[in-house]
Design a protein around this motif. Structure first.
Motif, short mmCIF file in Angstrom:
data_model
loop_
_atom_site.label_atom_id
_atom_site.label_comp_id
_atom_site.label_asym_id
_atom_site.label_seq_id
_atom_site.Cartn_x
_atom_site.Cartn_y
_atom_site.Cartn_z
N ALA A 162 27.64 30.13 27.61
CA ALA A 162 27.26 28.73 27.81
C ALA A 162 25.76 28.54 27.54
O ALA A 162 25.04 27.92 28.33
CB ALA A 162 27.61 28.28 29.23
N LEU A 163 25.31 29.05 26.41
CA LEU A 163 23.89 28.98 26.08
C LEU A 163 23.49 27.54 25.71
O LEU A 163 24.17 26.90 24.91
CB LEU A 163 23.58 29.91 24.90
CG LEU A 163 23.84 31.40 25.13
CD1 LEU A 163 23.61 32.18 23.83
CD2 LEU A 163 22.96 31.93 26.24
N PRO A 164 22.39 27.06 26.25
CA PRO A 164 21.94 25.69 25.93
C PRO A 164 21.25 25.61 24.58
O PRO A 164 21.04 24.52 24.05
CB PRO A 164 20.95 25.38 27.06
CG PRO A 164 20.42 26.71 27.46
CD PRO A 164 21.56 27.68 27.30
N TYR A 165 20.89 26.79 24.02
CA TYR A 165 20.22 26.83 22.72
C TYR A 165 20.92 27.84 21.81
O TYR A 165 21.57 28.77 22.28
CB TYR A 165 18.74 27.22 22.88
CG TYR A 165 17.99 26.39 23.88
CD1 TYR A 165 17.67 25.07 23.60
CD2 TYR A 165 17.61 26.93 25.09
CE1 TYR A 165 16.97 24.30 24.52
CE2 TYR A 165 16.92 26.17 26.03
CZ TYR A 165 16.61 24.86 25.74
OH TYR A 165 15.92 24.10 26.66
N GLU A 166 20.76 27.66 20.52
CA GLU A 166 21.41 28.54 19.56
C GLU A 166 20.78 29.93 19.58
O GLU A 166 19.56 30.06 19.52
CB GLU A 166 21.29 27.95 18.15
CG GLU A 166 22.01 28.74 17.09
CD GLU A 166 21.91 28.09 15.73
OE1 GLU A 166 22.95 27.70 15.18
OE2 GLU A 166 20.77 27.96 15.21
N PRO A 167 21.60 30.98 19.65
CA PRO A 167 21.05 32.34 19.62
C PRO A 167 20.55 32.70 18.23
O PRO A 167 21.17 32.35 17.22
CB PRO A 167 22.25 33.21 20.02
CG PRO A 167 23.45 32.40 19.62
CD PRO A 167 23.06 30.96 19.82
N LEU A 168 19.40 33.38 18.17
CA LEU A 168 18.80 33.76 16.89
C LEU A 168 18.94 35.26 16.62
O LEU A 168 19.09 35.67 15.47
CB LEU A 168 17.31 33.38 16.87
CG LEU A 168 16.98 31.91 17.09
CD1 LEU A 168 15.47 31.71 17.03
CD2 LEU A 168 17.68 31.04 16.06
N LEU A 169 18.84 36.07 17.65
CA LEU A 169 18.96 37.52 17.54
C LEU A 169 19.48 38.08 18.86
O LEU A 169 19.35 37.44 19.90
CB LEU A 169 17.61 38.17 17.24
CG LEU A 169 17.10 38.24 15.80
CD1 LEU A 169 15.75 38.97 15.78
CD2 LEU A 169 18.08 38.94 14.88
#
Length: 212
Positions: A162-169
């Protein structure tokens, strides 16, 4: 104070004008950089907990940030709070698909998912590289190892936590259980890592070929 000052100056002269402490720091950095390899197999007897990951992430309060925006955010994942969800959605050892890495029983079980509060851009990517490398060096300093993971299912990772931001790495952390060696190559030779007799070899271009 005077005695300490003179002792320090004499020590500096004995070392050719270079303070002994500075020499040690240079050697220590060289050691950290050499030991900071990408591990794809880990010792499951060494459990990395939330507090350890928090110490590793804390380097981000001291490192540079493009325009000092400090947009990176971090989700800490351990054996106790969803490591299996990460493992289901990542790939390791892309250059060695025939090995199906990691081998059963050597999977990493602690992860740092790096996200950004701002859309990905050149500046964000600069911060991303500095952050990932700094955290891995901190892990090595603590007697651990890790690997930066770019091959993962972004949507499923986002939904699973449920991440509020897009994962980058994603950065995996653990106690490496592999034999890894560096080899020197010219810029024209193949750069792909490989394994021979159980040892993982990582070719690195020589400094002479790096300098224009």
């Amino acid at each position: 104070m005077a005695d300490n000052y003179l002792e320090s100056k004499f020590e500096e002269l004995r070392n050719g004008g270079v303070k002994k402490q500075t020499s040690k720091k240079i050697h220590f950095l060289e050691s950290l950089l050499t030991k900071n390899r990408s591990y794809r197999g880990y010792d499951k007897n060494v459990v990395v907990g939330h507090s350890t990951l928090e110490k590793i992430v804390s380097v981000n309060t001291k490192i540079p940030s493009a325009k000092n925006q400090q947009v990176l955010r971090f989700k800490l994942v351990t054996r106790d709070n969803g490591a299996e969800k990460v493992l289901e959605n990542i790939k390791l050892g892309g250059a060695l698909p025939e090995l199906h890495l990691p081998f059963p029983g050597t999977e990493p079980e602690a992860f740092i998912i790096i996200c950004s509060t701002a859309p990905e851009s050149k500046l964000v990517d600069i911060d991303l590289g500095i952050s990932a490398q700094s955290m891995l060096l901190r892990a090595v300093e603590m007697g651990l190892n890790g690997i930066i993971i770019g091959a993962y299912n972004k949507q499923k990772i986002t939904e699973a936590f449920a991440l509020p931001y897009e994962p980058l790495l994603i950065v995996a952390i653990g106690k490496g259980a592999e034999d890894i060696k560096l080899t020197s190559i010219s810029a024209e030779e193949g750069h792909a890592y490989y394994r021979k007799d159980g040892t993982h070899f990582v070719p690195k271009v020589t400094v002479d070929d790096l300098i224009l």
